[in-house]
Design a protein around this motif. Structure first.
Motif, PDB file in Angstrom:
ATOM      1  N   THR A 306     -53.238 -50.184   8.553  1.00  0.00           N
ATOM      2  CA  THR A 306     -53.857 -48.954   8.049  1.00  0.00           C
ATOM      3  C   THR A 306     -55.373 -49.130   8.032  1.00  0.00           C
ATOM      4  N   GLN A 307     -56.083 -48.009   8.012  1.00  0.00           N
ATOM      5  CA  GLN A 307     -57.533 -48.060   8.034  1.00  0.00           C
ATOM      6  C   GLN A 307     -58.097 -48.480   6.685  1.00  0.00           C
ATOM      7  N   ARG A 308     -57.464 -47.990   5.591  1.00  0.00           N
ATOM      8  CA  ARG A 308     -57.972 -48.275   4.245  1.00  0.00           C
ATOM      9  C   ARG A 308     -57.296 -49.531   3.691  1.00  0.00           C
ATOM     10  N   LEU A 309     -58.106 -50.518   3.295  1.00  0.00           N
ATOM     11  CA  LEU A 309     -57.563 -51.778   2.783  1.00  0.00           C
ATOM     12  C   LEU A 309     -57.556 -51.815   1.263  1.00  0.00           C
ATOM     13  N   VAL A 310     -58.627 -51.321   0.618  1.00  0.00           N
ATOM     14  CA  VAL A 310     -58.756 -51.362  -0.840  1.00  0.00           C
ATOM     15  C   VAL A 310     -59.362 -50.044  -1.309  1.00  0.00           C
ATOM     16  N   GLU A 311     -58.868 -49.558  -2.443  1.00  0.00           N
ATOM     17  CA  GLU A 311     -59.441 -48.358  -3.060  1.00  0.00           C
ATOM     18  C   GLU A 311     -59.726 -48.645  -4.524  1.00  0.00           C
ATOM     19  N   VAL A 312     -60.941 -48.380  -4.949  1.00  0.00           N
ATOM     20  CA  VAL A 312     -61.379 -48.578  -6.335  1.00  0.00           C
ATOM     21  C   VAL A 312     -61.948 -47.250  -6.822  1.00  0.00           C
ATOM     22  N   ARG A 326     -68.322 -51.212 -15.115  1.00  0.00           N
ATOM     23  CA  ARG A 326     -68.036 -49.826 -15.509  1.00  0.00           C
ATOM     24  C   ARG A 326     -68.132 -48.889 -14.315  1.00  0.00           C
ATOM     25  N   GLN A 327     -67.100 -48.049 -14.190  1.00  0.00           N
ATOM     26  CA  GLN A 327     -67.102 -46.917 -13.254  1.00  0.00           C
ATOM     27  C   GLN A 327     -67.381 -47.326 -11.800  1.00  0.00           C
ATOM     28  N   ALA A 328     -66.799 -48.440 -11.390  1.00  0.00           N
ATOM     29  CA  ALA A 328     -66.911 -48.836  -9.975  1.00  0.00           C
ATOM     30  C   ALA A 328     -66.098 -47.867  -9.134  1.00  0.00           C
ATOM     31  N   ASP A 329     -66.648 -47.428  -8.030  1.00  0.00           N
ATOM     32  CA  ASP A 329     -66.001 -46.388  -7.227  1.00  0.00           C
ATOM     33  C   ASP A 329     -66.363 -46.585  -5.746  1.00  0.00           C
ATOM     34  N   PHE A 330     -65.413 -47.098  -4.958  1.00  0.00           N
ATOM     35  CA  PHE A 330     -65.659 -47.287  -3.526  1.00  0.00           C
ATOM     36  C   PHE A 330     -64.345 -47.601  -2.826  1.00  0.00           C
ATOM     37  N   THR A 331     -64.361 -47.569  -1.514  1.00  0.00           N
ATOM     38  CA  THR A 331     -63.206 -47.984  -0.710  1.00  0.00           C
ATOM     39  C   THR A 331     -63.667 -49.019   0.309  1.00  0.00           C
ATOM     40  N   ASP A 336     -65.692 -52.408   7.709  1.00  0.00           N
ATOM     41  CA  ASP A 336     -66.797 -52.351   6.743  1.00  0.00           C
ATOM     42  C   ASP A 336     -67.351 -53.752   6.486  1.00  0.00           C
ATOM     43  N   ARG A 337     -68.654 -53.818   6.352  1.00  0.00           N
ATOM     44  CA  ARG A 337     -69.308 -55.030   5.843  1.00  0.00           C
ATOM     45  C   ARG A 337     -70.086 -54.597   4.603  1.00  0.00           C
ATOM     46  N   ILE A 338     -69.473 -54.823   3.445  1.00  0.00           N
ATOM     47  CA  ILE A 338     -69.970 -54.238   2.198  1.00  0.00           C
ATOM     48  C   ILE A 338     -70.683 -55.297   1.363  1.00  0.00           C
ATOM     49  N   ALA A 339     -71.938 -55.009   1.014  1.00  0.00           N
ATOM     50  CA  ALA A 339     -72.690 -55.845   0.082  1.00  0.00           C
ATOM     51  C   ALA A 339     -72.482 -55.288  -1.322  1.00  0.00           C
ATOM     52  N   LEU A 340     -71.884 -56.098  -2.189  1.00  0.00           N
ATOM     53  CA  LEU A 340     -71.667 -55.717  -3.576  1.00  0.00           C
ATOM     54  C   LEU A 340     -72.894 -56.149  -4.366  1.00  0.00           C
ATOM     55  N   SER A 341     -73.633 -55.166  -4.891  1.00  0.00           N
ATOM     56  CA  SER A 341     -74.940 -55.455  -5.471  1.00  0.00           C
ATOM     57  C   SER A 341     -74.968 -55.078  -6.947  1.00  0.00           C
ATOM     58  N   GLY A 342     -75.920 -55.658  -7.666  1.00  0.00           N
ATOM     59  CA  GLY A 342     -76.090 -55.371  -9.088  1.00  0.00           C
ATOM     60  C   GLY A 342     -76.643 -56.575  -9.805  1.00  0.00           C
ATOM     61  N   LYS A 343     -77.144 -56.351 -11.013  1.00  0.00           N
ATOM     62  CA  LYS A 343     -77.719 -57.441 -11.801  1.00  0.00           C
ATOM     63  C   LYS A 343     -76.649 -58.459 -12.159  1.00  0.00           C
ATOM     64  N   ASN A 344     -77.080 -59.675 -12.453  1.00  0.00           N
ATOM     65  CA  ASN A 344     -76.146 -60.666 -12.970  1.00  0.00           C
ATOM     66  C   ASN A 344     -75.512 -60.142 -14.249  1.00  0.00           C
ATOM     67  N   ILE A 485     -76.790 -57.628   7.671  1.00  0.00           N
ATOM     68  CA  ILE A 485     -75.337 -57.649   7.792  1.00  0.00           C
ATOM     69  C   ILE A 485     -74.652 -56.403   7.257  1.00  0.00           C
ATOM     70  N   ALA A 486     -75.078 -55.890   6.105  1.00  0.00           N
ATOM     71  CA  ALA A 486     -74.315 -54.863   5.406  1.00  0.00           C
ATOM     72  C   ALA A 486     -74.319 -53.526   6.156  1.00  0.00           C
ATOM     73  N   THR A 487     -73.124 -52.931   6.292  1.00  0.00           N
ATOM     74  CA  THR A 487     -73.004 -51.545   6.762  1.00  0.00           C
ATOM     75  C   THR A 487     -72.962 -50.581   5.585  1.00  0.00           C
ATOM     76  N   LYS A 488     -72.595 -51.103   4.398  1.00  0.00           N
ATOM     77  CA  LYS A 488     -72.587 -50.319   3.165  1.00  0.00           C
ATOM     78  C   LYS A 488     -73.075 -51.193   2.020  1.00  0.00           C
ATOM     79  N   VAL A 489     -73.676 -50.570   1.024  1.00  0.00           N
ATOM     80  CA  VAL A 489     -74.059 -51.281  -0.193  1.00  0.00           C
ATOM     81  C   VAL A 489     -73.406 -50.551  -1.368  1.00  0.00           C
ATOM     82  N   VAL A 490     -72.646 -51.314  -2.186  1.00  0.00           N
ATOM     83  CA  VAL A 490     -72.026 -50.765  -3.395  1.00  0.00           C
ATOM     84  C   VAL A 490     -72.790 -51.309  -4.580  1.00  0.00           C
ATOM     85  N   MET A 491     -73.414 -50.437  -5.340  1.00  0.00           N
ATOM     86  CA  MET A 491     -74.221 -50.859  -6.486  1.00  0.00           C
ATOM     87  C   MET A 491     -73.411 -50.714  -7.767  1.00  0.00           C
ATOM     88  N   LEU A 492     -73.304 -51.819  -8.520  1.00  0.00           N
ATOM     89  CA  LEU A 492     -72.637 -51.788  -9.817  1.00  0.00           C
ATOM     90  C   LEU A 492     -73.692 -51.639 -10.911  1.00  0.00           C
TER      91      LEU A 492
END
Length: 492
Positions: A306-312, A326-331, A336-344, A485-492
């Motif tokens: 399937t195309q979708r591997l994970v849904e949050v 809190r309120q993480a929202d992405f697929t 996808d090459r997703i950089a998961l970003s945010g403060k420590n 590298i990243a094709t998407k950036v998910v900011m927490l």
């Protein structure tokens, strides 16, 4: 301003046949801001320890300054941060401490909290402030950026840019570019100093490598041509020499003086060609010694049904009653090459552990495709002990492919026989990365993969990810790596 002179420095660890340094000589100005780079295991930390006088060596290290090393060892982390700082810099006035903390964008109230309760970024900044409160010292700063988020790295680089008189070990290209004015590089055969930042050094190295490779090819062709010419000339000389005897049936007497002169002339030409050939061989021997053998890495990502591997969706993650995310929202979709970003502390590692199957309390939507194969690289390498052979057997990986991958990441064969507990931080992380590259997976999840990893290996990892385009979710604070590298950036 004063000079630190290193002359004929030679050092090898006890029981080792190969010296880490051999007859190394150079000078450093105590006003310079030196970035210290080199592949993992080349001896950067060893060199800093030699400056600190912790090992016996031959040669001389001479200078009119004391050396101070970062990070300091905090023996009583339960004490207030102010008391920890006082133990490092006794009698330092409060106004100086507050000034340094302000420059590092740290609130002075951290001084009245137990050191152990501070975040990693706050601890790093506090210890850096203590370091720069040391007067009349040349500062040795060993990898301060590990585990720092992007905001903390930016504030530390701005801080270091206002200072001088230090050696900074770091593998973060953007970080180095922002705060150094010289590069001290440990190469394969020498230690070299150049004026400029990392980008300047890298461009100079790239041009030098290209020149040497082109010169090497030219000399190889010259040597082959000269060898052929020398053989032809020698053969002609032998043939002319044989005509001195004449032909039994001709009845003619050859002019032996003329023939001898002609033969000697040809022999002289052959000797000249041989001398030119030897000079070309010697010139060729001086090339390619510092070219890094950064082999092309490979990996074998798997396609999924399937195309979708994970849904949050609107996801909160909890430890006890405390929400860490809190309120993480992405697929995560295939490719996808997703950089998961945010403060420590924003929950990046917790989210990764949830995706990898760890039992973690959460609310909201979390769906993961069934039969999804995940290859995980942890930021923690402390559990690596024992032999490489036993380690990879536990993962069912082909030993020859795994070791070939490590060789491309600059592992020497002698490392394969050592206990992994004796590896450097960078070498341990390379073991985890090499294992992941050898695993066939639908999704690669890497948590701070570049901590302790040298710059050239970072470039190799960028190349393999761009070439094979795996589906990957990663946490990384190296801004250049994320940008490339990243094709998407998910900011927490």
């Amino acid at each position: 301003m004063s000079l630190i002179n290193i002359s004929n420095l030679t050092f090898a660890y006890e029981g080792s046949y190969d010296p880490i340094f051999e007859n190394v000589s150079f000078q450093m100005d105590t006003d310079w801001k030196l970035g210290f780079i080199g592949r993992n295991g080349r001896g950067k930390t060893t060199f800093l320890n030699l400056l600190l006088g912790r090992y016996e060596y031959s040669g001389t290290i001479a200078g009119s300054v004391d050396f101070e090393y970062f990070p300091f060892v905090v023996t009583r982390p339960e004490e207030l941060a102010r008391d920890v700082l006082e133990s490092i810099c006794p009698g330092c006035p409060d106004w100086q401490v507050l000034r340094e903390l302000s420059l590092l964008q740290v609130d002075g109230e951290v001084l009245y909290r137990p050191f152990a309760t501070l975040s990693q970024g706050e601890q790093t900044k506090l210890l850096l402030a203590a370091l720069f409160l040391k007067e009349n010292s040349f500062l040795l700063i060993d990898e301060p950026t590990n585990h720092l988020d992007r905001e903390a790295r930016a504030s530390v680089s701005q801080y270091l840019n206002t200072k001088k008189g230090f050696i900074l070990v770091s593998h973060d290209r953007a970080f180095l570019d922002s705060c150094i004015d010289h590069v001290l590089s440990i190469n394969k055969t020498n230690i070299d100093i150049q004026k400029g930042n990392f980008s300047t050094w890298w461009e100079n190295k790239r041009r030098q490598d290209q020149f040497e490779l082109a010169e090497n090819e030219k000399l190889k062709k010259d040597i082959a041509r000269l060898s052929s010419a020398a053989r032809r000339t020698a053969n002609w000389s032998d043939q002319v020499e044989q005509t001195k005897l004449g032909s039994k049936n001709s009845g003619l007497r050859p002019d032996r003086g003329y023939i001898g002169h002609k033969s000697a002339k040809m022999m002289k030409r052959a000797k000249s060609i041989e001398a030119r050939q030897q000079a070309a061989i010697e010139e060729k021997a001086g090339l390619l010694k510092n070219i890094e053998n950064a082999g092309r890495l490979q990996m074998t990502p798997l396609d999924f049904y399937t195309q979708r591997l994970v849904e949050v969706g609107k996801l909160d993650i909890f430890y006890g009653n405390r929400a860490v995310c809190r309120q993480a929202d992405f697929t995560i979709e295939q490719g996808d090459r997703i950089a998961l970003s945010g403060k420590n502390g924003s929950g990046k590692s917790s989210l990764i552990k949830l995706i990898c199957g760890e039992a973690i309390a959460y609310t909201g939507t979390f769906r993961k495709a069934s039969r999804l194969v995940i290859s995980y690289v942890s930021q923690d390498t402390s559990g690596l002990t024992g032999s490489l052979r036993d380690y990879i057997r536990g993962y069912g990986i082909d030993e020859s492919i795994f070791k070939a991958t490590l060789r491309k990441l600059d592992f020497s064969r002698v490392q394969f026989e050592k206990d992994m507990a004796d590896f450097s931080g960078g070498q341990k992380k390379k073991v985890l990365l090499a294992r992941s590259l050898c695993e066939k997976a639908h999704l690669y999840v890497w948590d701070e993969p570049l901590n302790f990893i040298d710059v050239i290996s970072r470039l190799q990892l960028e190349e393999v990810l761009l070439e094979f385009s795996p589906t990957i979710l990663f946490v990384e604070h190296d801004s250049q790596f994320c940008k490339n590298i990243a094709t998407k950036v998910v900011m927490l």
